[in-house]
Design a protein around this motif. Structure first.
Motif, mmCIF file in Angstrom:
data_model
loop_
_atom_site.group_PDB
_atom_site.id
_atom_site.type_symbol
_atom_site.label_atom_id
_atom_site.label_comp_id
_atom_site.label_asym_id
_atom_site.label_seq_id
_atom_site.Cartn_x
_atom_site.Cartn_y
_atom_site.Cartn_z
ATOM 1 N N UNK A 1 -0.489 8.230 6.368
ATOM 2 C CA UNK A 1 -1.892 8.258 6.962
ATOM 3 C C UNK A 1 -2.642 7.330 6.036
ATOM 4 N N UNK A 2 -2.701 7.726 4.821
ATOM 5 C CA UNK A 2 -3.622 7.281 3.620
ATOM 6 C C UNK A 2 -3.677 5.907 3.737
ATOM 7 N N UNK A 3 -2.167 5.295 3.725
ATOM 8 C CA UNK A 3 -2.119 3.954 3.635
ATOM 9 C C UNK A 3 -2.370 3.120 4.786
ATOM 10 N N UNK A 4 -2.430 3.877 6.208
ATOM 11 C CA UNK A 4 -3.006 3.141 7.075
ATOM 12 C C UNK A 4 -4.409 3.318 7.311
ATOM 13 N N UNK A 5 -4.890 4.149 6.660
ATOM 14 C CA UNK A 5 -6.624 4.281 6.687
ATOM 15 C C UNK A 5 -6.937 3.391 5.657
ATOM 16 N N UNK A 6 -6.346 3.068 4.389
ATOM 17 C CA UNK A 6 -6.500 2.203 3.627
ATOM 18 C C UNK A 6 -6.529 0.723 4.355
ATOM 19 N N UNK A 7 -5.584 0.424 5.121
ATOM 20 C CA UNK A 7 -5.381 -0.886 5.858
ATOM 21 C C UNK A 7 -6.630 -1.116 6.755
ATOM 22 N N UNK A 8 -7.248 0.320 7.266
ATOM 23 C CA UNK A 8 -8.471 -0.012 8.159
ATOM 24 C C UNK A 8 -9.731 -0.185 7.373
ATOM 25 N N UNK B 1 -10.489 11.344 -1.615
ATOM 26 C CA UNK B 1 -9.906 10.729 -0.556
ATOM 27 C C UNK B 1 -8.770 9.753 -0.958
ATOM 28 N N UNK B 2 -7.533 9.862 -0.855
ATOM 29 C CA UNK B 2 -6.499 9.145 -1.399
ATOM 30 C C UNK B 2 -6.611 7.581 -0.827
ATOM 31 N N UNK B 3 -7.058 7.247 0.314
ATOM 32 C CA UNK B 3 -7.113 5.853 0.731
ATOM 33 C C UNK B 3 -8.337 5.245 0.205
ATOM 34 N N UNK C 1 0.817 -1.321 -0.126
ATOM 35 C CA UNK C 1 -0.114 0.159 0.035
ATOM 36 C C UNK C 1 0.856 1.209 -0.137
ATOM 37 N N UNK C 2 1.778 1.208 0.865
ATOM 38 C CA UNK C 2 2.643 2.575 0.798
ATOM 39 C C UNK C 2 3.291 2.615 -0.393
ATOM 40 N N UNK C 3 3.732 1.740 -1.358
ATOM 41 C CA UNK C 3 4.324 1.852 -2.593
ATOM 42 C C UNK C 3 3.228 2.281 -3.475
ATOM 43 N N UNK C 4 2.183 1.861 -3.419
ATOM 44 C CA UNK C 4 1.021 2.114 -4.312
ATOM 45 C C UNK C 4 0.546 3.742 -4.107
ATOM 46 N N UNK C 5 0.447 4.013 -2.826
ATOM 47 C CA UNK C 5 0.024 5.479 -2.705
ATOM 48 C C UNK C 5 1.202 6.156 -3.106
ATOM 49 N N UNK C 6 2.543 6.001 -2.971
ATOM 50 C CA UNK C 6 3.728 6.833 -3.318
ATOM 51 C C UNK C 6 3.397 6.785 -4.756
ATOM 52 N N UNK C 7 2.839 5.847 -5.746
ATOM 53 C CA UNK C 7 2.828 6.028 -7.087
ATOM 54 C C UNK C 7 1.741 6.734 -7.607
ATOM 55 N N UNK C 8 0.756 6.867 -6.792
ATOM 56 C CA UNK C 8 -0.677 7.302 -7.447
ATOM 57 C C UNK C 8 -0.947 8.783 -7.023
#
Length: 718
Positions: A40-47, A541-543, A11-18
């Motif tokens: 924060x977006x990555x962690x919200x995505x995990x949630x 919302x990026x997540x 997720x961290x890699x994907x968020x950084x890419x998009x």
């Protein structure tokens, strides 16, 4: 590395890419802020993912048997279609049970799981499940010599009993009622199949605009800048001046200045452009870029003699992680505009008119329509993620919202509308095109929902009812009609056209449908109903964007359909006033995903033809214009009228010994399609028209020619 850690890293890699969060040096304050936002977006995505898994384990756990049975049904239909045999599918001995004639090849099969319930152990049989199945099969016999191909269809409901387990097995099934069977030879024949040029804009080459000229019918594809014209017995593309080729724009033909000629009115990113005798001019500059102009309706709302405009916009869900909120009454789209024609300029009077509170609907279609018969133009507005809104005009261009009077019946995934006099009471009636959902029906039957979202559950049934018929009312504006039951199920429907295809004096309805058909008949809509409607909000919302993107990528990797594998519908009205669906028998059950549709007499023979567009993403990405010619031979008499210029708000009345038929001239209806100034009336066996009148909005009447079985061109008397 455990599963949670692996997902988090991905997720961290994907968020950084998009996302834009990682622009700039990492050590600057700006960079550190973006790093923190990405984390924060990555962690919200995990949630969000954890919430999805938790909901599957709790609220949606009872749906797992339905998921497994749906898989077996999809595989069974695919086996049957591959073998072209009814009995090769998941329902054994089906041909005998529905009394299918021998020798036919299976042309189409659809089996939808509408309801599931547990069955306890009884009579030595292990526990299992009972399901209600809604099914349709089509058999075809090829042409023999000069004869036409023959079609046989059966629709039936079945109750089926299944074993439990990872691979459920069908134990037995029985028909819940005798099948509805039809047979015959197609009435409509394929006349043209034209690949629509993209001209650099990709898909979304609509709107489709039908115009009848002295040289014949023109079918304009405004987004592509081309027009289909008839040449001899065929059709071909010609270039057309419909403004620059844009991915999204709205268009209407209207006589804005009252000079007796129609202008082309176009909404694009810049605002409103008008093409008159002197070419194009910028008529109105939008205060902010129009992001998704969807529909324009033109009419005189204040009685000053010139036409005003209601310009609407759509807003795509999921883009940038935003989602219509709430999904059943969203008012979070791009703004619509009410523009008053002040002869020398256009004034934005949205706020002053009373329309501002709902101007942010994600609108698909809208029309000025005198639905209460008081002599001024009211507004009907149909929106995705909301449904129908009614606004009554006080005659001076100020509107009162009548929508609350419709109750839950107004809610729908509103895609379009069409207008005609369904109950012959002199008031216009309206069909709101929506969509039904097998998954939503299952959840309703099981009584499932997430308790923290009670509104989602209450509105799920009304939102997925399907198409709804509303009849005009002088006091309420519109009222829901029980006759909707005949018309409600048409899948993921988009556009609609009213036509009396057999000239029997009763109007029929053609609907086009299908969203995204891919190889697999397994459908993605369970993700929407069990998860997507609970994720995201009206703002980007990026997540949520990553969540939606990942779910969509899983679907595409599995080549899973989404509202796919559907056939267009044609509802023919019977002598009793009910409707029977018979698109397969008539020859217009197109199985590719479709969008636009218009009806008209393209060959001047008094029989209504059809033109529609496809929107295909598999096996190739393309759009086509399909034209169908009506070859019915047992049709009745007819009479037709063509206006020299559009006259929105007026209507025609044709009186025979059987009663009065009416046709209202409106625009902005259907799905991004307009069927110009043509009014056609089937007369059945009656060869006499007792009276024919053109009724203006102010009540003035003009007598018209009454010779049957011919077209009459008429103009406004000044």
């Amino acid at each position: 590395m455990n599963r949670r850690t692996a997902i988090l890293l991905a997720v961290l890699l994907a968020v950084g890419a998009i996302a834009v969060w990682r622009k700039g040096p990492a050590l600057t304050p700006d960079g550190r802020q973006r790093e923190a936002q990405a984390d924060a977006a990555a962690r919200r995505f995990m949630a969000l993912r954890e919430a999805e898994e938790q909901a599957d384990r709790s609220a949606w756990q009872p749906t797992q048997p339905a998921v497994r049975i749906e898989r077996e049904l999809a595989l069974g239909v695919e086996r049957a279609m591959e073998a072209r045999s009814l009995d090769a599918g998941v329902l054994p001995d089906l041909a005998a049970r529905i009394s299918a004639p021998a020798g036919g090849s299976l042309r189409w099969m659809q089996v939808r799981l509408m309801r599931i319930r547990p069955r306890s152990q009884a009579g030595g049989i292990a526990p299992g499940f009972l399901t209600d199945l809604e099914s349709e099969v089509v058999l075809e016999w090829p042409r023999a010599g000069n004869s036409s191909r023959s079609i046989w269809t059966a629709r039936f409901l079945a109750e089926a009993e299944w074993s439990d387990g990872d691979t459920p097995r069908l134990r037995d099934y029985h028909l819940s009622q005798p099948p509805t069977v039809q047979s015959g030879t197609p009435v409509f024949e394929a006349w043209a199949d034209l690949l629509i040029p993209t001209n650099g804009v990709g898909l979304f080459t609509d709107p489709l605009l039908k115009e009848t000229t002295e040289l014949g019918v023109h079918l304009h594809l405004a987004g592509a800048g081309v027009t289909a014209v008839r040449v001899g017995e065929g059709w071909r593309w010609e270039t057309a001046d419909l403004g620059p080729a844009d991915r999204v724009k709205a268009i209407v033909r209207a006589d804005l200045d009252g000079d007796g000629t129609a202008e082309v009115v176009l909404a694009n990113a810049a605002g409103i452009q008008v093409r008159g005798r002197d070419g194009w001019r910028q008529a109105w500059v939008a205060p902010a870029k129009l992001r998704h102009p969807q529909s324009i309706t033109a009419g005189d709302i204040d009685g000053d003699g010139d036409l005003d405009l209601w310009v609407t916009q759509y807003r795509l869900p999921f883009v940038s992680g935003q989602f219509p909120t709430p999904y059943y009454d969203a008012n979070d789209g791009f703004p619509s505009y009410l523009l008053r024609n002040d002869q020398t300029r256009w004034l934005d009077i949205t706020e002053a008119s009373g329309l501002a509170p709902k101007r942010h609907r994600r609108t698909y279609s809208a029309s000025w329509l005198d639905f209460d018969g008081d002599g001024d133009l009211d507004l009907v507005n149909v929106s995705d993620f909301a449904g129908l809104d009614l606004h009554r005009n006080d005659g001076r261009g100020h509107f009162t919202d009548l929508t609350p009077g419709l109750g839950l019946t107004r809610h729908a995934f509103g895609m379009a509308h069409v207008v005609w006099d369904a109950n012959h009471d002199a008031l216009p009636d309206l069909l709101m095109v929506g969509m039904d959902s097998p998954v939503a029906s299952q959840l309703e039957a099981l009584g499932l929902g997430r308790p923290e979202f009670p509104g989602h559950t209450v509105h799920r049934g009304p939102m997925t009812y399907g198409n709804r018929l509303f009849v005009g009312s002088r006091s309420l504006g519109m009222e829901w009609s029980p006759r909707s039951e005949d018309l409600r199920r048409a899948g993921w429907a988009w556009g609609a056209a009213v036509l009396d295809w057999n000239n029997d004096g009763r109007d029929d309805i053609h609907l086009v449908n299908g969203h995204e058909t891919f190889e697999s008949r397994s459908d993605f809509e369970r993700q929407f109903w069990q998860h997507d409607v609970y994720v995201g909000g009206s703002t980007p919302d990026p997540a949520a964007q990553l969540y939606f993107m990942q779910a969509n990528e899983r679907r595409r990797a599995a080549r899973q359909s989404y509202g796919g594998w559907q056939a267009n519908r044609l509802f023919t009205q019977t002598a009793r006033g009910s409707f029977v669906e018979n698109a397969w028998i008539l020859g217009v059950a197109v199985t590719e995903d479709c969008r636009n549709v218009v009806a008209g007499d393209f060959d001047e023979d008094g029989r209504m033809d059809l033109a529609l567009t496809t929107y295909e993403q598999w096996p190739v990405t393309r759009q086509r214009l399909l034209i169908f010619r009506n070859r019915s031979v047992q049709d009745g008499h007819w009479i037709g009228y063509r206006l020299d210029t559009p006259a929105p708000g007026s209507h025609l009345e044709v009186t025979t010994r059987e009663g009065i038929r009416r046709h209202w001239w409106i625009n902005g209806d259907s799905y991004r399609s307009q069927s110009d100034t043509e009014a056609h009336f089937g007369l059945g066996s009656s060869a006499e028209v007792l009276k024919a009148e053109w009724v203006r909005l102010d009540g003035a009447r003009q007598e018209l020619p009454r010779t049957v079985d011919r077209w009459h061109r008429i103009g406004l008397r000044r």
